[in-house]
Motif scaffolding. Structure first.
Motif, mmCIF file in Angstrom:
data_model
loop_
_atom_site.group_PDB
_atom_site.id
_atom_site.type_symbol
_atom_site.label_atom_id
_atom_site.label_comp_id
_atom_site.label_asym_id
_atom_site.label_seq_id
_atom_site.Cartn_x
_atom_site.Cartn_y
_atom_site.Cartn_z
ATOM 1 N N GLU A 148 0.828 -1.205 0.000
ATOM 2 C CA GLU A 148 0.000 0.000 0.000
ATOM 3 C C GLU A 148 0.865 1.260 0.000
ATOM 4 O O GLU A 148 0.555 2.244 -0.675
ATOM 5 N N ASP A 149 1.972 1.228 0.778
ATOM 6 C CA ASP A 149 2.848 2.401 0.810
ATOM 7 C C ASP A 149 3.474 2.651 -0.561
ATOM 8 O O ASP A 149 3.552 3.801 -1.026
ATOM 9 N N ASN A 150 3.930 1.589 -1.223
ATOM 10 C CA ASN A 150 4.536 1.772 -2.543
ATOM 11 C C ASN A 150 3.531 2.300 -3.556
ATOM 12 O O ASN A 150 3.844 3.158 -4.377
ATOM 13 N N GLU A 151 2.297 1.786 -3.482
ATOM 14 C CA GLU A 151 1.266 2.295 -4.402
ATOM 15 C C GLU A 151 0.958 3.756 -4.130
ATOM 16 O O GLU A 151 0.763 4.538 -5.062
ATOM 17 N N ALA A 152 0.931 4.130 -2.854
ATOM 18 C CA ALA A 152 0.665 5.534 -2.524
ATOM 19 C C ALA A 152 1.787 6.433 -3.048
ATOM 20 O O ALA A 152 1.532 7.528 -3.584
ATOM 21 N N LYS A 153 3.047 5.977 -2.911
ATOM 22 C CA LYS A 153 4.165 6.783 -3.404
ATOM 23 C C LYS A 153 4.139 6.880 -4.921
ATOM 24 O O LYS A 153 4.431 7.933 -5.503
ATOM 25 N N LYS A 154 3.779 5.783 -5.590
ATOM 26 C CA LYS A 154 3.683 5.842 -7.048
ATOM 27 C C LYS A 154 2.583 6.795 -7.495
ATOM 28 O O LYS A 154 2.747 7.557 -8.458
ATOM 29 N N GLU A 155 1.460 6.771 -6.788
ATOM 30 C CA GLU A 155 0.390 7.704 -7.122
ATOM 31 C C GLU A 155 0.826 9.151 -6.905
ATOM 32 O O GLU A 155 0.480 10.042 -7.686
ATOM 33 N N ALA A 156 1.595 9.393 -5.837
ATOM 34 C CA ALA A 156 2.089 10.749 -5.595
ATOM 35 C C ALA A 156 3.019 11.203 -6.712
ATOM 36 O O ALA A 156 2.966 12.360 -7.160
ATOM 37 N N LEU A 157 3.884 10.292 -7.173
ATOM 38 C CA LEU A 157 4.770 10.637 -8.285
ATOM 39 C C LEU A 157 3.986 10.925 -9.554
ATOM 40 O O LEU A 157 4.298 11.855 -10.307
ATOM 41 N N GLU A 158 2.950 10.135 -9.814
ATOM 42 C CA GLU A 158 2.132 10.372 -11.001
ATOM 43 C C GLU A 158 1.416 11.716 -10.918
ATOM 44 O O GLU A 158 1.288 12.426 -11.917
ATOM 45 N N ARG A 159 0.948 12.067 -9.709
ATOM 46 C CA ARG A 159 0.297 13.368 -9.559
ATOM 47 C C ARG A 159 1.269 14.512 -9.808
ATOM 48 O O ARG A 159 0.901 15.532 -10.407
ATOM 49 N N LYS A 160 2.511 14.357 -9.377
ATOM 50 C CA LYS A 160 3.497 15.396 -9.624
ATOM 51 C C LYS A 160 3.811 15.516 -11.110
ATOM 52 O O LYS A 160 4.015 16.610 -11.625
#
Length: 419
Positions: A132-144
């Motif tokens: 879940e943490d890795n998916e959240a970080k990937k989503e944050a990178l995609e948003r950036k």
């Protein structure tokens, strides 16, 4: 005659084109030129046949023979700064910063994964949490990545248009009245001149350029009050004006332009050259009262974006397309070329070629459309000379009162530009 007979033959006399007979020399030159032109023509035809078989050869030749200009040789400052005095490409600077942030975050993720590998018990106990943490970080990178300023694609993309979404945060913090999230009011411009000016006709012309503008004369009468620019700006701000434009003259000729953004600045000082009103242009059109479309081209540095934002505040953000008027401010080598045209869509003539894109291929959907332009005027050239934080020099106080000023040494290197 005897002197000519005794002359020693020169080293060039042995060449066929260096004969001493002038008429013979002319004939030999004509024959030589014909042979050379014939050889070049045959070379072009051979090259054309080869390129028809392999189109990549033509693309490589055009890329190699691309002419070098001062714009293509432009030199940038290789610094991580977005101040007004720095000559950096804001788009490249922002892209580089985002890439550095992504690399730093990816490095932090890799370090966390290594720490988790060392601790086997915690890794086995919390596989789901790590996923879940890795998916959240990937989503944050995609948003950036999505937040990167990108212009919408169009059928005819422009490589010189200015994207004000790239404005640095430091520039927006220094000039909050220009860069604000609150929708600005409808532009209302007060046009005036220097004391006892003779530029009444030019002021009337600028009234047709800036929508919702009013011209007020200044007087230097012995019994009249000589209002300063600061007093005029205070008067205009109390009456809901958004900008003051003051025309300057020398020897009864328009030489400068001062623009004050109300209510508290900044103030931009420009010099004007090559001013020509519309009625003197050959084949000119007549302007209407419609709000024009505004095109800001080739503003790339922080100072350029600040200047482009100033011009954007002088025109309403809702152009009236039925007027078919477009106003262009094109920056080239720190000279701002001001042009105003009226356009019309018409059918393509049989003798005209199709519209091609940047890749050289015909555009789809616009095969039978052409645009006709008619210059309305006025036309002139601006050059930025000074930027004050407040209202003029007298109204700017503090260490950062003078934000930027043009100096002669700035043009020592012709490959460096400020805007």
């Amino acid at each position: 005659m005897g002197a000519h007979k005794g002359r020693k033959p020169s080293s060039g006399d042995s060449l066929s084109k260096k004969t001493s007979n002038k008429l013979k020399r002319q004939q030999l030159y004509i024959l030589h030129k014909k042979d050379k032109d014939k050889e070049l023509r045959e070379q072009r035809f051979r090259r054309k046949k080869e390129e028809d078989k392999d189109p990549e050869l033509r693309a490589a030749r055009l890329a190699k023979n691309k002419p070098q200009t001062l714009e293509t040789k432009r030199v940038w400052d290789d610094v991580d700064d977005d101040g007004l005095g720095v000559q950096v490409d804001v788009e490249q600077l922002k892209r580089r910063r985002l890439e550095e942030e992504e690399r730093a975050q990816m490095g932090a993720i890799d370090e966390e994964e290594e720490d988790d590998d060392d601790d086997d018990d915690s890794m086995l106990a919390s596989d789901d949490e790590e996923g879940e943490d890795n998916e959240a970080k990937k989503e944050a990178l995609e948003r950036k990545r999505e937040k990167r300023a990108k212009r919408d694609t169009s059928l005819a993309p422009s490589t010189t248009s200015t994207n004000l979404d790239l404005t640095p945060s430091s520039l927006a913090a220094k000039f909050p009245t220009l860069f604000t999230d609150i929708p600005p009011p409808t532009p209302k411009v007060l046009i005036t001149t220097s004391l006892n000016s003779t530029l009444h006709n030019e002021a009337d012309v600028f009234c047709t350029v800036f929508p919702n503008s009013t011209y007020i004369r200044r007087t230097n009468h012995r019994y009249g009050h000589k209002y300063s620019l600061r007093e005029i700006s205070r008067f205009a701000a109390n009456r809901e004006y958004t900008a003051v434009v003051m025309l300057r003259e020398d020897s009864k000729k328009l030489t400068g332009l001062t623009v004050v953004h109300l209510p508290s600045g900044p103030t931009f000082t420009f010099s004007i050259t090559n001013f020509m009103e519309g009625r003197k242009l050959p084949g000119h059109g007549n302007p209407t009262n419609h709000y024009p479309e505004l095109l800001l081209n080739n503003f790339k540095t922080p100072l350029g974006l600040l200047t482009a934002k100033l011009f954007q505040t002088l025109f309403p953000p809702q152009p009236e397309f039925q007027g078919r008027q477009v106003l262009t401010i094109h920056n080239q080598r720190d000279f701002l070329f001001f042009r105003r045209h009226r356009y019309v869509f018409r059918d393509k003539r049989a003798t005209e070629r199709n519209i091609t894109g940047t890749d050289g291929k015909d555009m789809e959907g616009v095969e039978g459309i052409r645009v006709g332009l008619q210059e309305v005027g006025p036309r002139f050239t601006l050059k930025l000379r000074r930027v004050d934080k407040g209202i003029g020099r007298a109204g700017s106080e503090g260490d950062d009162a003078l934000q930027w000023e043009w100096k002669g040494k700035m043009e020592k290197d012709r490959k460096r530009f400020n805007l």
